[in-house]
Every structure is written in C-alpha cells, then in structure tokens.
Write a protein that holds these residues in place. Structure first.
Motif, PDB file in Angstrom:
ATOM      1  N   GLU A  40       3.133  -0.720  14.664  1.00 26.44           N
ATOM      2  CA  GLU A  40       2.638  -0.105  13.350  1.00 26.44           C
ATOM      3  C   GLU A  40       2.049  -1.359  12.517  1.00 26.44           C
ATOM      4  O   GLU A  40       2.557  -2.504  12.477  1.00 26.44           O
ATOM      5  N   LEU A  41       0.548  -1.183  12.317  1.00 28.77           N
ATOM      6  CA  LEU A  41      -0.229  -2.231  11.508  1.00 28.77           C
ATOM      7  C   LEU A  41      -0.278  -1.904   9.946  1.00 28.77           C
ATOM      8  O   LEU A  41      -0.486  -0.951   9.578  1.00 28.77           O
ATOM      9  N   CYS A  42       0.008  -3.328   9.298  1.00 29.32           N
ATOM     10  CA  CYS A  42      -0.204  -3.027   8.038  1.00 29.32           C
ATOM     11  C   CYS A  42      -0.531  -4.136   7.293  1.00 29.32           C
ATOM     12  O   CYS A  42      -0.138  -5.322   7.452  1.00 29.32           O
ATOM     13  N   VAL A  43      -1.524  -4.111   6.144  1.00 29.47           N
ATOM     14  CA  VAL A  43      -2.167  -5.064   5.385  1.00 29.47           C
ATOM     15  C   VAL A  43      -1.874  -5.159   4.038  1.00 29.47           C
ATOM     16  O   VAL A  43      -2.352  -3.778   3.509  1.00 29.47           O
ATOM     17  N   TRP A  44      -1.185  -5.598   3.227  1.00 31.91           N
ATOM     18  CA  TRP A  44      -0.922  -5.629   2.068  1.00 31.91           C
ATOM     19  C   TRP A  44      -1.790  -5.828   1.364  1.00 31.91           C
ATOM     20  O   TRP A  44      -2.991  -6.524   1.538  1.00 31.91           O
ATOM     21  N   VAL A  53       1.973  -7.438   7.827  1.00 34.46           N
ATOM     22  CA  VAL A  53       3.071  -7.217   8.286  1.00 34.46           C
ATOM     23  C   VAL A  53       2.818  -6.181   9.617  1.00 34.46           C
ATOM     24  O   VAL A  53       2.926  -4.882   9.497  1.00 34.46           O
ATOM     25  N   ASP A  54       2.785  -6.641  10.903  1.00 35.04           N
ATOM     26  CA  ASP A  54       2.624  -5.970  11.960  1.00 35.04           C
ATOM     27  C   ASP A  54       3.999  -5.719  12.992  1.00 35.04           C
ATOM     28  O   ASP A  54       4.808  -6.821  12.896  1.00 35.04           O
ATOM     29  N   VAL A  55       4.165  -4.681  13.249  1.00 41.14           N
ATOM     30  CA  VAL A  55       5.770  -4.310  13.995  1.00 41.14           C
ATOM     31  C   VAL A  55       5.186  -3.745  15.213  1.00 41.14           C
ATOM     32  O   VAL A  55       4.413  -2.794  15.474  1.00 41.14           O
ATOM     33  N   PRO A  77       0.951  -1.416  -0.010  1.00 38.44           N
ATOM     34  CA  PRO A  77      -0.049   0.020   0.056  1.00 38.44           C
ATOM     35  C   PRO A  77       0.930   1.191   0.105  1.00 38.44           C
ATOM     36  O   PRO A  77       2.090   1.206   0.430  1.00 38.44           O
ATOM     37  N   ALA A  78       0.353   2.481  -0.431  1.00 39.86           N
ATOM     38  CA  ALA A  78       1.055   3.602  -0.482  1.00 39.86           C
ATOM     39  C   ALA A  78       1.368   4.096   0.688  1.00 39.86           C
ATOM     40  O   ALA A  78       2.520   4.438   0.806  1.00 39.86           O
ATOM     41  N   ARG A  79       0.589   3.847   1.815  1.00 43.43           N
ATOM     42  CA  ARG A  79       0.890   4.501   3.111  1.00 43.43           C
ATOM     43  C   ARG A  79       2.100   3.610   3.777  1.00 43.43           C
ATOM     44  O   ARG A  79       3.060   4.208   4.224  1.00 43.43           O
ATOM     45  N   TYR A  80       1.995   2.222   3.475  1.00 43.98           N
ATOM     46  CA  TYR A  80       3.075   1.585   4.049  1.00 43.98           C
ATOM     47  C   TYR A  80       4.755   1.923   3.206  1.00 43.98           C
ATOM     48  O   TYR A  80       5.611   2.039   4.032  1.00 43.98           O
ATOM     49  N   LEU A  81       4.521   2.117   1.879  1.00 40.95           N
ATOM     50  CA  LEU A  81       5.742   2.691   1.182  1.00 40.95           C
ATOM     51  C   LEU A  81       6.347   3.926   1.838  1.00 40.95           C
ATOM     52  O   LEU A  81       7.477   4.199   2.066  1.00 40.95           O
TER      53      LEU A  81
END
Length: 833
Positions: free
Chosen positions: A680-684, A690-692, A605-609
C-alpha cells in the motif's frame, strides 16, 4: 564381474538416455554379480560367513544413486580377518564412488543389536543372501523370527505405526505437497515398504489372514512400479541422490518417462495426476495394513481374536441410503468405516452404475451430510471409497487433477473437499468477518458451490465450464431452477471478488458500482465472500495472505454499502471524511496537542483516510512523528511486525517523497531474499511517504532483526548512490526458466487510461520471481514515470501487479502507451530468457 565393468554398468544406469531395461532390478543384479565375484577370492562359499544385501538393495530395488547396504555376518569362531574382507569387498566400491552402508558382526551381535534397535530389525526383514551357505541363512532367518519377530511383534506393529504417523506429519505441509518426496512423503516408497514389513511380520508370526486382497496387492504393485519409475528418472535428472520432486524438475521427468515433451504443460499435469493417484493408493493401502496390524496386535495381547477396526454395517449396504447413513455416522463419531465394509460398498458400485436414477431418492440425505459440521470427514471417506465419484460421475475426471504451479497444494478433488471443510469450521468468532458471515456457512447452495466450484478444471475457462456442468449435475439430482441458477452463479463468479480486490482500485467508485451490479444482492455478496475465503484457504498460502485478506474485507464492505443504500457513501464523500476524522480525533493520543494532531489530519489524502483502518492511521501518525523528531536518523524510518499465520512481515516505511523511492525499497528487500507479497503506497499532501509492504519472512526468524537491519543498510546505500540500482540480482536457474517457458501467456503488460479518472493503470502478469517488482519500478523511474498507487499480489504462481502511474502529474498520453507496453514487456521477458 570386475569393478570396471560394474562402474560402466552404473554409468549406463545413471544416464538420462538409459535403455528401458536398465531398471532397479537390473542394476541390483549387476551389483550381486560383483559382490559374489569379490567374495569368492576371500571366502569359502560353504563356510560360516554370510554376506547379505539389506534395505533397497535387499529388495532388489537399487536406484541410480542409492546406497549399497551390505551386512557381513561372521561365524562365532574361525571368522576371516575383517580387515582383509573389507579390503576386498568395501574398498573397491568406495574408491569407485559408491555410497556403501556396511556392517561386520557375528550373528549373535546382529540379533542383540536388532532387539535394541527396531530400525536394524526392519532392515533384517529385507535381508537377501548374496554369498554363503543357504542353510546357514535359513537358520539366521529362523533365529530372527524366533528370537525377535514373534516375542516383539506387538511392539513392532506399534513402532511402525508411530513411525508412519510421525513421517506423514513431517512431510505433510504445503512445500512437501507441491514438491513431494517420492521416498519419505505421504504415499511414497516408505509407505510401500511399511506394508511389506507388516506382511512379513505377519507371515513370520504364523498368521494366515492376508492383510491385502489379491486386487489390492495388484493395485499396490502398480502404484509402486509407477513411483519407482519416477524416482529412477528423478535420480537421473538430478544427477545425485535426490528423492524430492521439485517443481522445476517435473517437466523433464514427465518427458523422460514418456508423457510427452517437457515444453507441454498438459504432459506435466498428466504425469503429476498419475503420480498423485499412485501415491494416494499407496497411502490408503498402507493405512489399511496398519489398521489390520493393530487388530492382530490387540488380539495377541488379549489372547483372543480382536474385532476389525472401524464401523461395520456391511449387512446394510445393499441400500444406497444406508451407505450414506454410514458415512454420516462415521463423520459424527469420528470412527472410520471398517475395511471389510468398504470392500462390500465398492462391490455394489457396478450394480448402482446400471441404475441411472439411484442418486435422486437420497439427495436430501447427501445434502444433510454436505451441510453438516462434519462434512469434510464424510467427504474424505466418500472420496477414498470411490462413492463420491459414483454419486457425481463428473468428479472422477478431476479427482487426481494436479495443476503444474507453485500455488495449488492439493489436487482438484481433495481441494474441493478441503473447501467444504473450511466452511464447516467457520464460526461466529472467526477472525475473517465471522460476525457477518457465520450464519450462512451451512447454506446448501454455498456448500454445493464449494464442492463443485472446480468441477470444470482442465481445458478452457474452468469457471464458465464449471457453472455449465453444475447446472447439469444439480438438475439431474432434482434441484429446482432457482437453486440451480444461484449455485451456478457462485461457481461462475468464484474468482470475481479476489480479482476485483487485487486488480482494481477500490477507490474508484465505478469499480465497486460495477461489482454491486453484477452481484445484485447482499446474500450473493455474503455467499461469494465466504466461498472466496474457503477456496483461497484450501488452495495454499500464496492464495491467502494479510494483503489479500484486507483487500477482500474492504471490497466486501464497500460493495455491501452500495447494495444496501445504492451509493458508496452514506450521503456524500465530504460527510464520510468528516465522520472518519471525528473518529480519529476521539482516538488522539494524549501526548499530541489538538493543534499538532489537526496538522496531521489536514494533509492526509481522502483515499488514504477511506482505505486505512483508524488504528493503523494512529500508528502511522506516531511513526511519522518519530521520523520528523529524529532528523539525524537518516532519510527514512523503517518498522516491522511478524505475521506468523501467513509467514510474512508487515514492513512500514516513512520517508519524504523522492523519485525512485519505491524501486530502491524493492531492490533492498530482494537483495536479502525477501519478496513483496503486497503493498500500500501513499504520499500525504505534504510529501510525507507512508508505504506499507507485506513481504516474505526471512529464512530464519531468529535473525529477523538482523535481516531488517541489513535491508535498512542496503536502502541507505541505494539512496546515497544512484549507480547501485543497476546491480539488481534477478537470478533464475536454467531449469526454472524451462518451467516458466511452459506458461502459455508468460508475460502480459497492459496500460489503460479508461479505468481511472486520474491515473494510467498499468497491469502486469508475469511469473513470480524475486526482483521482478524492483526491475519494473526501476524501469519506470528511469523513464520519469511516477508510481502513485500500487496493488501487489500473487495469483497462482504469477505476480499480478496493478500500478497507478502518471507522468508530469498527468496520465500517460494514449499515443505513448503502446510504446511503453512494448518496452516493459520486452524487459520482463528478458528476465526469463
């Protein structure tokens, strides 16, 4: 006095509702009566046996659960049967539950033991005769002075100084500052005892030069009485021998010694401020005695009088400019100001107080010191001597102000000095943006803001109040309007960056645009970022961790870009993403084909990048690849690394998205004593998670691997069995519940649909306890609410959690927000009830 009467006296003394007359001296006298009665049945009062009280008992300061230290000195011949003596003297005390430290030795054995063990020798300095011949006791004291104190005095001075420094180093970390030891801590009763031993050694050695003046001795006595009163209350409340003033005990003790109800936060803070003042006074006077003892020891060794320690320019202190020059020179050389000179400086204070404008002519010299590399050292001494309170009278109201929380490790005055010290130590190689900010570390506006940013502490909004006070102070000192306004701006907004970073979604362009509009210039951004870092570091570990550091760094660069170019992006968001992907392609690991690598990039996702460092993205690709290549390894992959400087672990979870995953991870962590500091939570786009998490480190890092393995095992169980989620262990002690009850705004829950274009933003403020986040996330899961993005942080002693949520892929309807807010608030409050 019978043993039954002594037990009754002890029980009365230990009662929290004890009569005010039941003091350490009163109970020592009760114990004296019993010991004398017990000795009369076995010993001849005029015989050769001495029964002595040692330690706190020897000083007539027995606390409710103190040990009873007794020494029986037997004659060299014709001694009574030690076994029969113990039967009469010690057994009744042991049988009644007293902790008795005892010894039965001849006088010569006692002298030999004391010569080999300075702990024993110092205990003899407190010896008090309970039973036996006064003449023999006088002979015993003479022998101690002749055979031990006089020949060993220089070694004793050195030993006491080393013991003092070691103890201060041991009890100097944050945990001990937040929950001080009233006995062993800095400024505690052991420091008072050290001054008494030093004075006794000097007196026994024949020195007529007093270590303390009459006023200093009076101040030390007042401080010792206050600490003693607090320690009596601490024993009574703890119902055991406890000398550590834990946070949860502080409200009850404040009430017990008369500061007001335990339900009043102001009462607790007034008590803690008084305690800090007393301990600071004790610590300072103990150091004075140690310094003078070193001078005496040096003179004894050389055979001639030794000069007083420290800088002595007492002849020059009539001029305030020379006083400042003295502080500056002391800071540059590292040599403290001599005690004689300190006293003369303090004698000048009444005359200076009558002159309303004496500060103005020396402001430039004060600013030179404030902006120097040695500012912290100079300000420390100004604070100790009292000069800083005289130069800025508003400082006296907050110098000893202690906030009742598990967040601020220092009272307000030392905290402000520590903030300035942090700026003075900031250099070009500093890990937190040293290359960007180091050139401003000595900026006068920044240094003044650091010194005054908490000057408004107390009631109300301290940032707004502090800005108003700083204007009055700086105008009084002769600064121009532009300088005053800039400094006041920094003080009023000194929490702005950390609040924005931890409470808002930096992916929302409006958030950064609004911040940039408030700041107005890159210079203000730079100064405020430096002030935020220095203030957080001075506050304590809960105010600065890798999570907050990364967020503040991200906030800085995004805001700087807006201030420099007017837009968050260089040209367009598409261009920025293209640039980021190109940078990642140049770092592609050799074992990934171009095709496979592009597949990874296409689902990010753009937010993750935009919010993840390229180095971390490459690491995540490696971890996702390992997870996919090992289908037999289970439903997730967990890795961790230790962050020792922040005492935390950075845990990375790779999995496939499923409802309730976040709640299960939080539950697994809390079951093994690990609290979430940040996340930091992220779902591709392909449902890869990918959660940190930044979490507190295990109690023993030697077993960190085993702890993480246990977390993994619990997480496997929680993913396999839905029912295990209902067993979350949120356990809060009764005393800690009372602490939380002092919070005027215990729990705040707010849902906002206007902050983000895509999500409902859930803001939660509540006392930080293990299991809070797991409980909230589990509740959302049960309600069918998806958690998409989270900012988990701790501000003060509160959790400040910002969760971006959706229901069925959409925002929570406005009509449902109030009901959800109420439900969550009731749930969270129930944890502290």
């Amino acid at each position: 006095m019978s043993i039954e009467t002594l037990r009754l006296a002890r029980d009365l003394y230990r009662n929290v509702n004890a009569d005010p007359g039941h003091s350490p001296a009163w109970f020592s006298a009760c114990m004296d009566d019993w010991v004398r009665t017990a000795c009369q049945s076995r010993l001849d009062s005029g015989g050769g046996t001495l029964v002595l009280a040692l330690g706190g008992y020897g000083r007539s300061r027995l606390f409710p659960y103190s040990d009873i230290d007794l020494l029986v000195c037997l004659p060299e011949s014709g001694a009574p049967d030690p076994e029969l003596l113990a039967q009469d003297l010690f057994l009744p005390l042991w049988d009644s539950g007293f902790d008795v430290g005892h010894g039965i030795r001849t006088v010569s054995e006692t002298i030999d033991l004391a010569a080999a063990d300075f702990e024993v020798l110092c205990s003899l300095l407190d010896a008090r005769l309970l039973y036996g011949s006064a003449d023999l006791f006088s002979d015993f004291q003479t022998a101690v002075a002749r055979d031990l104190v006089i020949p060993l005095r220089a070694e004793l001075f050195s030993w006491l100084a080393g013991r003092h420094e070691a103890r201060h180093e041991r009890f100097g970390d944050t945990a001990h500052l937040l929950s001080p030891s009233l006995k062993e801590g800095r400024g505690g009763q052991r420091d008072h005892q050290t001054t008494q031993w030093l004075e006794t050694l000097c007196r026994m050695g024949g020195d007529s030069w007093p270590l303390l003046s009459a006023s200093e001795r009076e101040a030390l006595s007042r401080s010792a009485d206050f600490i003693s009163m607090a320690r009596v209350a601490l024993h009574r409340v703890s119902k055991r021998k406890n000398d550590v003033l834990h946070l949860e005990l502080q409200p009850e003790i404040a009430q017990l010694i008369g500061y007001g109800p335990a339900t009043d936060r102001d009462s607790v803070e007034r008590f803690l401020s008084g305690l800090h003042k007393a301990m600071a006074e004790t610590r300072l006077l103990c150091r004075l005695c140690l310094d003078k003892a070193r001078v005496l020891a040096g003179g004894a060794a050389s055979g001639k009088p030794s000069a007083p320690a420290g800088l002595d320019f007492s002849i020059l202190v009539a001029d305030p400019a020379n006083v400042l020059e003295l502080f500056r020179h002391s800071a540059q050389t590292g040599i403290p100001i001599g005690w004689h000179t300190r006293r003369i400086i303090q004698d000048r204070f009444p005359a200076l107080s009558l002159d309303l404008n004496w500060q103005k002519p020396i402001v430039s010299r004060f600013e030179e010191i404030l902006c120097s590399a040695h500012a912290g050292h100079a300000l420390d001494q100004m604070l100790e001597v009292g000069f800083l309170n005289l130069f800025v009278p508003e400082f006296s109201a907050i110098e000893h102000l202690v906030q009742f929380d598990a967040y601020h490790k220092l009272p307000a005055g030392p905290h402000l000095v520590e903030t300035v010290r942090n700026l003075a130590a900031f250099d070009q190689d500093h890990e937190f943006m040293g290359d960007f900010l180091h050139s401003l570390r000595s900026d006068p506006c920044l240094r003044w803001a650091a010194l005054l940013h908490d000057i408004g502490k107390g009631n109300g909004d301290h940032a707004v109040k502090g800005a108003r006070l700083s204007r009055l102070i700086l105008e009084r000192l002769g600064y121009g309007d532009n300088f005053v306004q800039e400094c006041a701006f920094l003080i009023e907004h000194h929490l702005l960056l950390v609040h924005t970073a931890t409470r808002h979604d930096l992916g929302e362009e409006s958030v950064v645009m609004e911040l940039a509009q408030t700041l107005g210039s890159v210079r203000r951004l730079d100064l405020l970022t430096l002030l935020t870092w220095a203030d957080s570091m001075a506050t304590g570990p809960k105010a600065w961790n890798p999570w907050i550091e990364n967020l503040l760094r991200e906030t800085y660069f995004k805001t700087r870009k807006v201030l420099e170019y007017g837009l968050m992006s260089d040209e367009t968001l598409v261009h920025r993403l293209s640039t980021l992907r190109d940078a990642l392609r140049s770092s592609r690991p050799a074992h990934f084909s171009i095709r496979d690598f592009e597949r990874f990039l296409s689902v990010m996702p753009a937010r993750y990048l935009m919010q993840t460092a390229p180095k971390r993205i490459i690491e995540h690709i490696e971890q996702v690849h390992a997870f996919r290549e090992c289908p037999d390894c289970g439903p997730f992959h967990l890795s961790w690394e230790h962050r020792p400087h922040s005492r935390s672990l950075r845990v990375t979870l790779v999995s496939t998205d499923r409802p309730g995953l976040f709640a299960r991870v939080c539950a697994a962590l809390v079951r093994h004593g690990m609290s979430v500091l940040g996340a930091e939570l992220c779902v591709w786009d392909d449902k890869t998670v990918v959660d940190v998490f930044w979490v507190t480190e295990p109690l023993d890092m030697l077993y960190a691997d085993q702890t993480v393995e246990a977390v993994q095992s619990s997480l496997f169980g929680l993913l396999a069995d839905e029912n295990r989620l209902d067993q979350l262990p949120v356990q809060i002690t009764t005393r800690l519940r009372k602490v939380f009850a002092l919070d005027r705004d215990l729990v705040s829950v707010r849902l906002d649909n206007g902050v983000s274009d895509f999500y409902t933003v859930l803001s939660i403020e509540a006392p930080d306890v293990p299991g809070l986040l797991a409980t909230v996330s589990l509740c959302l899961y049960r309600l069918g609410v998806d958690l998409v993005f989270a900012k988990i942080a701790t501000q003060k002693d509160k959790a400040m959690d910002i969760l971006h949520i959706r229901e069925g892929g959409e925002k929570i309807p406005d009509s449902e927000c109030e009901s959800l807010e109420r439900s969550l608030c009731l749930l969270i409050r129930s944890l502290y009830a």
